[in-house]
Design a protein around this motif. Structure first.
Motif, mmCIF file in Angstrom:
data_model
loop_
_atom_site.group_PDB
_atom_site.id
_atom_site.type_symbol
_atom_site.label_atom_id
_atom_site.label_comp_id
_atom_site.label_asym_id
_atom_site.label_seq_id
_atom_site.Cartn_x
_atom_site.Cartn_y
_atom_site.Cartn_z
ATOM 1 N N GLN A 175 -5.772 4.513 -4.746
ATOM 2 C CA GLN A 175 -4.850 5.653 -4.759
ATOM 3 C C GLN A 175 -4.882 6.405 -6.093
ATOM 4 N N GLY A 176 -5.589 5.866 -7.070
ATOM 5 C CA GLY A 176 -5.624 6.526 -8.374
ATOM 6 C C GLY A 176 -4.349 6.333 -9.179
ATOM 7 N N VAL A 177 -3.654 5.207 -8.958
ATOM 8 C CA VAL A 177 -2.471 4.890 -9.779
ATOM 9 C C VAL A 177 -2.968 4.349 -11.123
ATOM 10 N N LYS A 178 -2.471 4.917 -12.203
ATOM 11 C CA LYS A 178 -2.852 4.398 -13.517
ATOM 12 C C LYS A 178 -2.258 2.997 -13.685
ATOM 13 N N MET A 179 -3.073 2.056 -14.165
ATOM 14 C CA MET A 179 -2.596 0.686 -14.381
ATOM 15 C C MET A 179 -2.524 0.399 -15.876
ATOM 16 N N ALA A 180 -1.338 -0.034 -16.324
ATOM 17 C CA ALA A 180 -1.171 -0.483 -17.709
ATOM 18 C C ALA A 180 -1.013 -2.001 -17.697
ATOM 19 N N ALA A 215 3.661 10.408 -7.378
ATOM 20 C CA ALA A 215 4.615 10.747 -8.447
ATOM 21 C C ALA A 215 4.010 10.610 -9.844
ATOM 22 N N GLY A 216 2.815 10.032 -9.947
ATOM 23 C CA GLY A 216 2.246 9.778 -11.275
ATOM 24 C C GLY A 216 2.947 8.634 -11.992
ATOM 25 N N THR A 217 3.609 7.766 -11.236
ATOM 26 C CA THR A 217 4.285 6.604 -11.833
ATOM 27 C C THR A 217 3.237 5.529 -12.147
ATOM 28 N N VAL A 218 3.241 5.062 -13.398
ATOM 29 C CA VAL A 218 2.236 4.087 -13.837
ATOM 30 C C VAL A 218 2.609 2.690 -13.324
ATOM 31 N N ALA A 219 1.611 1.922 -12.904
ATOM 32 C CA ALA A 219 1.815 0.513 -12.533
ATOM 33 C C ALA A 219 1.623 -0.335 -13.785
ATOM 34 N N VAL A 220 2.708 -0.912 -14.293
ATOM 35 C CA VAL A 220 2.588 -1.785 -15.472
ATOM 36 C C VAL A 220 2.470 -3.229 -14.987
ATOM 37 N N LEU A 221 1.322 -3.831 -15.221
ATOM 38 C CA LEU A 221 1.043 -5.191 -14.740
ATOM 39 C C LEU A 221 1.301 -6.186 -15.868
ATOM 40 N N LEU A 222 1.912 -7.313 -15.519
ATOM 41 C CA LEU A 222 2.388 -8.262 -16.526
ATOM 42 C C LEU A 222 1.860 -9.659 -16.207
ATOM 43 N N PRO A 223 0.592 -9.907 -16.553
ATOM 44 C CA PRO A 223 -0.022 -11.176 -16.154
ATOM 45 C C PRO A 223 0.634 -12.398 -16.797
ATOM 46 N N GLY A 224 1.265 -12.220 -17.943
ATOM 47 C CA GLY A 224 1.906 -13.368 -18.604
ATOM 48 C C GLY A 224 3.005 -13.952 -17.738
ATOM 49 N N ALA A 225 3.841 -13.087 -17.162
ATOM 50 C CA ALA A 225 4.947 -13.557 -16.320
ATOM 51 C C ALA A 225 4.401 -14.151 -15.019
ATOM 52 N N LEU A 231 -4.491 4.102 -23.241
ATOM 53 C CA LEU A 231 -4.077 5.380 -22.642
ATOM 54 C C LEU A 231 -3.032 5.210 -21.537
ATOM 55 N N HIS A 232 -3.247 4.244 -20.653
ATOM 56 C CA HIS A 232 -2.314 4.113 -19.532
ATOM 57 C C HIS A 232 -0.964 3.552 -19.991
ATOM 58 N N ALA A 233 -0.988 2.725 -21.027
ATOM 59 C CA ALA A 233 0.280 2.259 -21.608
ATOM 60 C C ALA A 233 1.024 3.435 -22.240
ATOM 61 N N ALA A 234 0.266 4.350 -22.849
ATOM 62 C CA ALA A 234 0.893 5.546 -23.434
ATOM 63 C C ALA A 234 1.566 6.367 -22.333
ATOM 64 N N HIS A 235 0.887 6.506 -21.188
ATOM 65 C CA HIS A 235 1.508 7.229 -20.067
ATOM 66 C C HIS A 235 2.787 6.521 -19.612
ATOM 67 N N ALA A 254 0.843 -1.206 0.000
ATOM 68 C CA ALA A 254 0.000 0.000 0.000
ATOM 69 C C ALA A 254 0.874 1.250 0.000
ATOM 70 N N ASP A 255 2.004 1.197 0.721
ATOM 71 C CA ASP A 255 2.906 2.365 0.733
ATOM 72 C C ASP A 255 3.491 2.615 -0.655
ATOM 73 N N ASP A 256 3.873 1.532 -1.342
ATOM 74 C CA ASP A 256 4.377 1.693 -2.712
ATOM 75 C C ASP A 256 3.313 2.366 -3.589
ATOM 76 N N ALA A 257 2.081 1.905 -3.452
ATOM 77 C CA ALA A 257 0.985 2.474 -4.268
ATOM 78 C C ALA A 257 0.837 3.962 -3.975
ATOM 79 N N ARG A 258 0.946 4.338 -2.690
ATOM 80 C CA ARG A 258 0.828 5.765 -2.334
ATOM 81 C C ARG A 258 1.950 6.578 -2.977
ATOM 82 N N ALA A 259 3.172 6.037 -2.911
ATOM 83 C CA ALA A 259 4.316 6.759 -3.494
ATOM 84 C C ALA A 259 4.145 6.899 -5.005
ATOM 85 N N MET A 260 3.671 5.844 -5.649
ATOM 86 C CA MET A 260 3.483 5.894 -7.109
ATOM 87 C C MET A 260 2.389 6.892 -7.479
ATOM 88 N N ALA A 261 1.321 6.905 -6.683
ATOM 89 C CA ALA A 261 0.235 7.856 -6.962
ATOM 90 C C ALA A 261 0.759 9.286 -6.874
#
Ligand code: NIG
Ligand code: FE
Length: 405
Positions: free
Chosen positions: A308-313, A280-290, A352-356, A271-278
Motif C-alpha cells: 500500500q506504500g505505507v511508510k514504515m518507521a 492518510a499518509g499515517t506512518v506505521a511505527v514498528l516496535l520489534p523490542g516490545a 526519513l520515515h521516523a522523521a515523518h 489489510a484494511d488498516d494498511a489501506r486507511a493508513m496509506a
C-alpha cells in the motif's frame, strides 16, 4: 573568476547514504558542506565548486548516514520492572500482570513517587546510550504519571533533557495510556478530565508536541480515543496512537481517519488498516523490542504496508515494561530478523520515515540541502552493516547541527 562560496565546514572521505526518498541513494566519495548548522551543499566531492571553509574534515572512508531518529520512546520513568520480566518468563502474561495492578500501573507508582531531578538523572543514563550510537532526535512520551502534575513533571523532564543535551526532543502527551486507580470503573470520566482540563493545560504550557493514546482492551476503547483525538485536534495538536498491539480494535484506521502522524505497534493490524493508513499518509511505527520481549507470535503486516506504500518507521519503544531497550541499532537488526524488513527499509525506518512519524521530515531524516546537518560517520563498508552487527557498540562520530558531538 567563479565566486567562492563560504562554508563553515566541509566533510569528505565517505560514501553518503542520503536516504533521500527513503532509499540508500548513495553518493560514493561524497562531500557535505555545512553552513549555520544546516547542509548547504552535498554531492560527489569532484562536483564541489570553488569555496572557502573554516574547517575541512576527511573522515577516511566508511559511510555517512543521517542522524538516527528514535520516534517512539517512554524514556522518562521511575523504577524498573525486572521482577515482571521474571514473572513473564515463568508464564504469567502481560495482560494478567496488568489486570493484577502491575504493568504500567507499577511504573505509575514509581514515577509519581520520583522527584523531577531523579527522573532526569535516570533518563539521562538511557539517553546517553542512545546518543552514543548516533541518535540525534528522539520522541519522549508522558503516560506514567496519570495525574496532571505528574504528567507535566514527565514532560518537563523531557524538555530539560533537550536543554541539557545536543539532541532534538519531541514530546507526546500520553495521559490516555492506562486508567489511573483513582478512576477505577470510571474510564469515561477520566477521558472527560483529559479532554476538558488536562489537554488545554498541557497545550497552554507548551509541553506537548503531539498527543498519543493506547487503544487496547486493557487500556482505552476506540470511542474513548476518538474523544481524546477530537479534543487534541481542537487544540491543533498532532496525533499518534498505540494501536493493534495485542488485539485488533481498528485503532490504526481510527488514527488514519484523524490524519494522525503515526500508528504504532500494529502486530494485529489488517489489510484494511494498511489501506486507511496509506490514504492518510499515517506512518506505521514498528516496535520489534516490545514484540520480542512479549514473545508475540503475530507479526505486523509488513507485506500490506509495502504493497500500500505505507511508510514504515522503527523505534526502540524504550520503556520499563515491554521494551527496556537502550539501542536503536539493535532494533534495525530485529526489524530485519523478526519483521523481515530489508536493511534498507530498516535504515529508512530510523531516519526519513521516523522523521515523518514526528512531523519533522522538512528539517531532518535525510541528507538533503536545507536540512539540519545532523549526520553520523560509521567506519563500515556497507550500510547493511548497521543492521547486521548484533549488539555491542559500533564506533561512530556524530555531527549535530554541524558540530561534532
Ligand atoms: O509501548 N503499549 C503500551 N505502552 C508501552 C508499554 C508500557 C509499559 O508496559 O510500561 C508500549 O509497549
Ligand atoms: Fe509505547
Amino acid at each position: 573568476m567563479p565566486v567562492s562560496v563560504q562554508y563553515d565546514s566541509v566533510w569528505t572521505g565517505a560514501t553518503l547514504v542520503t536516504l533521500q526518498e527513503g532509499r540508500y541513494s548513495a553518493i560514493p566519495d561524497g562531500a557535505i558542506a555545512v553552513r549555520d548548522g544546516r547542509i548547504a551543499w552535498l554531492g560527489p566531492r569532484q562536483a564541489l565548486g570553488p569555496h572557502d571553509a573554516r574547517e575541512y574534515q576527511d573522515v577516511g572512508g566508511g559511510i555517512i548516514t543521517p542522524g538516527l531518529i528514535d520516534c517512539h520512546t517512554h524514556l522518562v520513568f521511575g523504577g524498573d520492572r525486572s521482577r515482571e520480566f521474571e514473572q513473564r518468563l515463568s508464564g504469567v502474561s502481560y495482560s494478567e500482570i496488568a489486570a493484577a495492578g502491575g504493568g504500567i500501573l507499577s511504573t505509575v507508582r514509581a514515577t509519581r513517587d520520583a522527584d523531577e531531578d531523579h527522573l532526569l538523572a535516570a533518563a539521562e543514563q538511557r539517553l546517553a546510550l542512545l546518543m552514543a550510537e548516533g541518535v540525534t532526535c528522539i520522541e519522549i512520551k508522558s503516560g506514567y504519571g496519570l495525574t496532571l502534575d505528574s504528567e507535566m513533571k514527565m514532560l518537563r523532564v523531557a524538555r530539560r533533557l533537550a536543554e541539557r543535551h545536543p539532541i532534538d526532543i519531541k514530546t507526546s502527551f500520553l495521559a490516555a495510556h492506562a486508567l489511573p486507580p483513582e478512576y477505577h470503573g470510571r474510564a469515561d470520566d477520566y477521558i472527560t478530565l483529559i479532554c476538558e482540563e488536562w489537554l488545554p493545560a498541557v497545550a497552554a504550557a507548551g509541553l506537548a508536541d503531539a498527543v498519543d493514546g493506547f487503544c487496547e482492551h486493557l487500556a482505552f476503547s476506540p470511542a474513548q480515543i476518538t474523544r481524546v483525538f477530537e479534543a487534541a485536534t481542537r487544540l491543533g495538536l498532532p496525533l499518534k496512537l498505540h494501536a493493534e498491539q495485542l488485539s485488533s480494535l481498528g485503532g490504526s484506521t481510527l488514527a488514519a481517519r484523524f490524519g494522525a502522524l503515526s500508528a504504532d505497534h500494529l502486530e494485529y493490524a489488517t489489510a484494511d488498516d494498511a489501506r486507511a493508513m496509506a490514504a492518510a499518509g499515517t506512518v506505521a511505527v514498528l516496535l520489534p523490542g516490545a514484540c520480542y520481549l512479549l514473545r508475540e507470535s503475530q507479526m505486523p503486516p509488513v507485506a500490506h504496508f509495502r504493497q500500500q506504500g505505507v511508510k514504515m518507521a522503527l523505534a526502540s519503544d524504550s520503556n520499563p515494561g515491554t521494551s527496556p531497550a537502550c539501542s536503536l541499532r539493535l532494533m534495525l537488526n530485529m526489524g530485519c530478523t523478526l519483521f523481515h524488513l530489508t536493511p534498507e527499509e530498516a535504515l529508512a525506518g530510523v531516519t526519513l520515515h521516523a522523521a515523518h512519524a514526528l512531523g519533522v521530515a522538512p528539517e531532518q531524516g535525510s541528507l538533503a540541502v536545507g536540512k539540519w546537518a545532523n549526520f553520523v560517520h560509521w567506519p563500515v563498508a556497507a550500510p547493511a552493516e548497521l543492521a547486521y552487527w548484533l549488539g555491542g557498540q559500533l564506533p561512530c562520530t556524530v555531527i549535530y547541527r554541524g558540530r561534532r558531538r
